[in-house]
Scaffold this active site. Structure first.
Site, PDB file in Angstrom:
ATOM      1  N   ILE A  64       0.653  -1.147   0.055  1.00  0.00           N
ATOM      2  CA  ILE A  64       0.201  -0.113   0.059  1.00  0.00           C
ATOM      3  C   ILE A  64       0.803   1.298   0.036  1.00  0.00           C
ATOM      4  O   ILE A  64       0.953   1.869   1.006  1.00  0.00           O
ATOM      5  CB  ILE A  64      -0.901   0.079   1.159  1.00  0.00           C
ATOM      6  CG1 ILE A  64      -1.651  -1.226   1.363  1.00  0.00           C
ATOM      7  CG2 ILE A  64      -1.960   1.219   1.100  1.00  0.00           C
ATOM      8  CD1 ILE A  64      -2.647  -1.369   2.592  1.00  0.00           C
ATOM      9  N   PRO A  65       1.645   1.521  -1.139  1.00  0.00           N
ATOM     10  CA  PRO A  65       2.371   2.597  -1.279  1.00  0.00           C
ATOM     11  C   PRO A  65       1.548   3.914  -1.158  1.00  0.00           C
ATOM     12  O   PRO A  65       0.282   4.011  -1.569  1.00  0.00           O
ATOM     13  CB  PRO A  65       3.051   2.785  -2.637  1.00  0.00           C
ATOM     14  CG  PRO A  65       2.148   1.762  -3.509  1.00  0.00           C
ATOM     15  CD  PRO A  65       1.584   0.701  -2.244  1.00  0.00           C
ATOM     16  N   HIS A  66       2.082   4.878  -0.489  1.00  0.00           N
ATOM     17  CA  HIS A  66       1.031   6.128  -0.465  1.00  0.00           C
ATOM     18  C   HIS A  66       2.099   7.344  -0.394  1.00  0.00           C
ATOM     19  O   HIS A  66       3.004   7.360   0.380  1.00  0.00           O
ATOM     20  CB  HIS A  66       0.179   6.027   1.069  1.00  0.00           C
ATOM     21  CG  HIS A  66       0.986   5.731   2.196  1.00  0.00           C
ATOM     22  ND1 HIS A  66       1.266   4.227   2.583  1.00  0.00           N
ATOM     23  CD2 HIS A  66       1.301   6.297   3.199  1.00  0.00           C
ATOM     24  CE1 HIS A  66       1.826   4.362   3.706  1.00  0.00           C
ATOM     25  NE2 HIS A  66       2.030   5.361   3.974  1.00  0.00           N
ATOM     26  N   ALA A  67       1.373   8.484  -0.339  1.00  0.00           N
ATOM     27  CA  ALA A  67       1.896   9.810  -0.254  1.00  0.00           C
ATOM     28  C   ALA A  67       1.118  10.925  -0.230  1.00  0.00           C
ATOM     29  O   ALA A  67       0.017  10.726  -0.551  1.00  0.00           O
ATOM     30  CB  ALA A  67       2.988  10.157  -1.267  1.00  0.00           C
ATOM     31  N   LEU A 117      -2.304   4.965  -2.566  1.00  0.00           N
ATOM     32  CA  LEU A 117      -3.133   5.904  -2.040  1.00  0.00           C
ATOM     33  C   LEU A 117      -2.404   7.419  -2.075  1.00  0.00           C
ATOM     34  O   LEU A 117      -1.230   7.663  -1.634  1.00  0.00           O
ATOM     35  CB  LEU A 117      -3.439   5.949  -0.632  1.00  0.00           C
ATOM     36  CG  LEU A 117      -4.693   5.121  -0.421  1.00  0.00           C
ATOM     37  CD1 LEU A 117      -4.764   4.873   1.097  1.00  0.00           C
ATOM     38  CD2 LEU A 117      -5.891   5.796  -0.605  1.00  0.00           C
TER      39      LEU A 117
END
Length: 154
Positions: free
Chosen positions: A64-67, A102
């Site tokens: 779940i990569p997110h920034a 996300l």
């Protein structure tokens, strides 16, 4: 509450070919750029910077990569099912083939965390992961993501 408000129907990619985490994130950043109006390089740089803090591979073949990005107005999700799993340095050591990216507005502290929790609860479920892996096309994947209440966590 379903994830339909986070992920646009065009935000799903299946059979994504990538041989590394970096390639997967680049491809997903390009898709995200087309949906958010952000530059693909800006998305990629932000997500990669977050990855350097610690892997977003949560185990069971899921990442779940997110920034957070300036210029974003709302939290947006992008989903990819990879053709071949790639190493995300997951906590269980398994490579990831289900990637949910996300992107949130820079000032979306609580909203960003709530979205991460919703995605995590949903993808923690074995039945959901099986349905995502078995779905024959992007529309079927979207239906699993959008139609499945995240509050039914096991």
């Amino acid at each position: 509450m379903a994830l339909a408000d986070l992920i646009p129907s065009a935000g799903v990619s299946i059979d994504l070919g990538a041989s590394s985490r970096k390639q997967a994130l680049q491809a997903m950043s390009e898709l995200a750029a087309s949906l958010t109006g952000q530059a693909a390089r800006t998305v990629f740089d932000a997500v990669l910077q977050r990855e350097r803090l610690g892997s977003t591979g949560v185990g069971q073949g899921v990442a779940i990569p997110h920034a957070r990005l300036s210029g974003m107005n709302e939290v947006v999700g992008i989903f990819a099912r990879l053709r071949t799993p790639v190493d995300f340095e997951s906590i269980d050591g398994r490579p990831a083939d289900l990637i949910f990216m996300l992107l949130a507005p820079e000032n979306a502290g609580a909203e960003h965390l709530k979205a991460l929790a919703r995605v995590s609860r949903l993808l923690r479920r074995e039945d959901v992961r099986q349905r995502l892996r078995a779905a024959p096309n992007a529309d079927a994947v979207y239906a699993v993501l959008a139609g499945e209440p995240a509050s039914d966590a096991a």
